[in-house]
Design a protein around this motif. Sequence first.
Motif, PDB file in Angstrom:
ATOM      1  N   SER A  38       0.672  -1.094   0.017  1.00 53.63           N
ATOM      2  CA  SER A  38      -0.026   0.082   0.013  1.00 53.63           C
ATOM      3  C   SER A  38       0.739   1.205  -0.113  1.00 53.63           C
ATOM      4  O   SER A  38       0.605   2.200  -0.613  1.00 53.63           O
ATOM      5  N   ARG A  39       1.766   1.031   0.781  1.00 51.20           N
ATOM      6  CA  ARG A  39       2.626   2.563   0.902  1.00 51.20           C
ATOM      7  C   ARG A  39       3.340   2.802  -0.440  1.00 51.20           C
ATOM      8  O   ARG A  39       3.701   4.110  -0.529  1.00 51.20           O
ATOM      9  N   LYS A  82      -2.386  -6.196  -3.974  1.00 46.43           N
ATOM     10  CA  LYS A  82      -2.709  -7.363  -3.319  1.00 46.43           C
ATOM     11  C   LYS A  82      -3.649  -8.125  -3.675  1.00 46.43           C
ATOM     12  O   LYS A  82      -4.444  -7.365  -4.529  1.00 46.43           O
ATOM     13  N   ARG A 122       3.052 -11.282   6.174  1.00 46.22           N
ATOM     14  CA  ARG A 122       1.954 -10.386   5.274  1.00 46.22           C
ATOM     15  C   ARG A 122       1.860 -11.503   3.984  1.00 46.22           C
ATOM     16  O   ARG A 122       2.075 -12.507   3.893  1.00 46.22           O
ATOM     17  N   ASP A 167       8.623   1.538  -3.778  1.00 48.02           N
ATOM     18  CA  ASP A 167       8.223   1.180  -2.281  1.00 48.02           C
ATOM     19  C   ASP A 167       8.768   2.002  -1.352  1.00 48.02           C
ATOM     20  O   ASP A 167       9.604   2.614  -1.632  1.00 48.02           O
ATOM     21  N   ASP A 168       8.122   1.729  -0.092  1.00 45.54           N
ATOM     22  CA  ASP A 168       8.688   2.626   0.781  1.00 45.54           C
ATOM     23  C   ASP A 168       9.806   2.044   1.724  1.00 45.54           C
ATOM     24  O   ASP A 168      10.675   2.696   2.100  1.00 45.54           O
ATOM     25  N   ALA A 199      12.921  -4.462   3.387  1.00 42.61           N
ATOM     26  CA  ALA A 199      13.579  -5.411   4.524  1.00 42.61           C
ATOM     27  C   ALA A 199      13.911  -6.644   3.990  1.00 42.61           C
ATOM     28  O   ALA A 199      15.337  -6.631   3.747  1.00 42.61           O
ATOM     29  N   THR A 200      13.307  -7.609   3.889  1.00 41.07           N
ATOM     30  CA  THR A 200      13.972  -9.156   3.368  1.00 41.07           C
ATOM     31  C   THR A 200      13.992  -8.797   1.785  1.00 41.07           C
ATOM     32  O   THR A 200      14.710  -9.536   1.358  1.00 41.07           O
ATOM     33  N   GLY A 201      13.388  -8.016   1.129  1.00 43.55           N
ATOM     34  CA  GLY A 201      13.448  -7.845  -0.262  1.00 43.55           C
ATOM     35  C   GLY A 201      12.472  -8.476  -0.949  1.00 43.55           C
ATOM     36  O   GLY A 201      12.150  -8.550  -2.355  1.00 43.55           O
ATOM     37  N   THR A 251       9.252  -8.609  -0.981  1.00 43.29           N
ATOM     38  CA  THR A 251       8.105  -7.993  -1.822  1.00 43.29           C
ATOM     39  C   THR A 251       8.682  -7.535  -3.448  1.00 43.29           C
ATOM     40  O   THR A 251       8.158  -7.564  -4.253  1.00 43.29           O
TER      41      THR A 251
HETATM   42  C1  PRP Z   1       5.813  -3.653   3.861  1.00 42.93           C
HETATM   43  C2  PRP Z   1       6.704  -2.641   3.167  1.00 42.93           C
HETATM   44  C3  PRP Z   1       7.298  -3.122   1.796  1.00 42.93           C
HETATM   45  C4  PRP Z   1       7.432  -4.562   2.398  1.00 42.93           C
HETATM   46  C5  PRP Z   1       8.889  -4.705   2.818  1.00 42.93           C
HETATM   47  O1  PRP Z   1       4.755  -3.883   3.277  1.00 42.93           O
HETATM   48  O2  PRP Z   1       5.690  -1.504   2.945  1.00 42.93           O
HETATM   49  O3  PRP Z   1       6.392  -3.288   1.067  1.00 42.93           O
HETATM   50  O4  PRP Z   1       6.879  -4.859   3.676  1.00 42.93           O
HETATM   51  O5  PRP Z   1       9.399  -5.992   3.275  1.00 42.93           O
HETATM   52  P1  PRP Z   1      10.102  -7.053   2.830  1.00 42.93           P
HETATM   53  O6  PRP Z   1      11.272  -6.218   1.988  1.00 42.93           O
HETATM   54  O7  PRP Z   1      10.493  -8.050   3.795  1.00 42.93           O
HETATM   55  O8  PRP Z   1       9.264  -7.827   1.562  1.00 42.93           O
HETATM   56  P2  PRP Z   1       3.343  -4.449   3.917  1.00 42.93           P
HETATM   57  O9  PRP Z   1       2.939  -5.639   3.047  1.00 42.93           O
HETATM   58  O10 PRP Z   1       3.644  -4.863   5.357  1.00 42.93           O
HETATM   59  O11 PRP Z   1       2.232  -3.422   4.117  1.00 42.93           O
HETATM   60  P3  PRP Z   1       1.755  -2.162   3.584  1.00 42.93           P
HETATM   61  O12 PRP Z   1       0.537  -2.481   2.553  1.00 42.93           O
HETATM   62  O13 PRP Z   1       1.373  -1.222   4.596  1.00 42.93           O
HETATM   63  O14 PRP Z   1       2.801  -1.381   2.582  1.00 42.93           O
END
Ligand code: PRP
Length: 176
Positions: A62-63, A84, A102, A123-124, A127-129, A131
């Motif tokens: 979302s972000r 999603k 998630r 994306d915002d 983290a693990t990459g 997404t």
């Molecule tokens: C969060 C963040 C990234 C993702 C990063 O989204 O906004 O999209 O996790 O994590 P990763 O590198 O481990 O994949 P999240 O799905 O939590 O929710 P959001 O709908 O608020 O963006």
Amino acid sequence: DAIVAPQWASRLRDIADFPKPGILFKDIMPLLAHSEDFRGAIAAMADRWRGQKLDAVVGIESRGFILGAAMALELGVGFVPVRKPGKLPGKVLREEYTLEYRSDCIEVHADALPAGARVAIIDDVLATGGTLVAALSLVRRLGVEVVGAGVLVELDGLGGRGRWEADLPLHTELVF
Ligand code: PRP
Ligand code: MG
């Protein structure tokens, strides 16, 4: 010279134990709420792609929608959402992936972009990459050229950058 953090960086807020114990969440909401600093963060992210002849910005729900759509306006290009599952009304391509807490599936409209379009994925947080890498595979199935990716905040130590293709640009504005 000392490295000075940009003014807008002070608007990020740490929230402990969200969305689950042991996770330190980087909250961008105070940044978004501040007109000048939101603009500053978007300008920094957009500057990476000036002169790159992008056709569109792809934002991840979302972000990534918030930052990506603002960047698209700033760069004068279109915006394409990666959503999603079950949200897009048209024919979709779907990419499944595994993450801890998630949704493990993202989709894009099959006709979202013409083949050969040049796009950056936004994306915002990295983290693990999981997404971002899933979004890369998904969007490439449209036949477009992914020029690179940009995220506001990179969380070091979770392996995200290591999962990204080494020779594809990955711009991150702040690393924690
Ligand atoms: C969060 C963040 C990234 C993702 C990063 O989204 O906004 O999209 O996790 O994590 P990763 O590198 O481990 O994949 P999240 O799905 O939590 O929710 P959001 O709908 O608020 O963006
Ligand atoms: Mg997200």
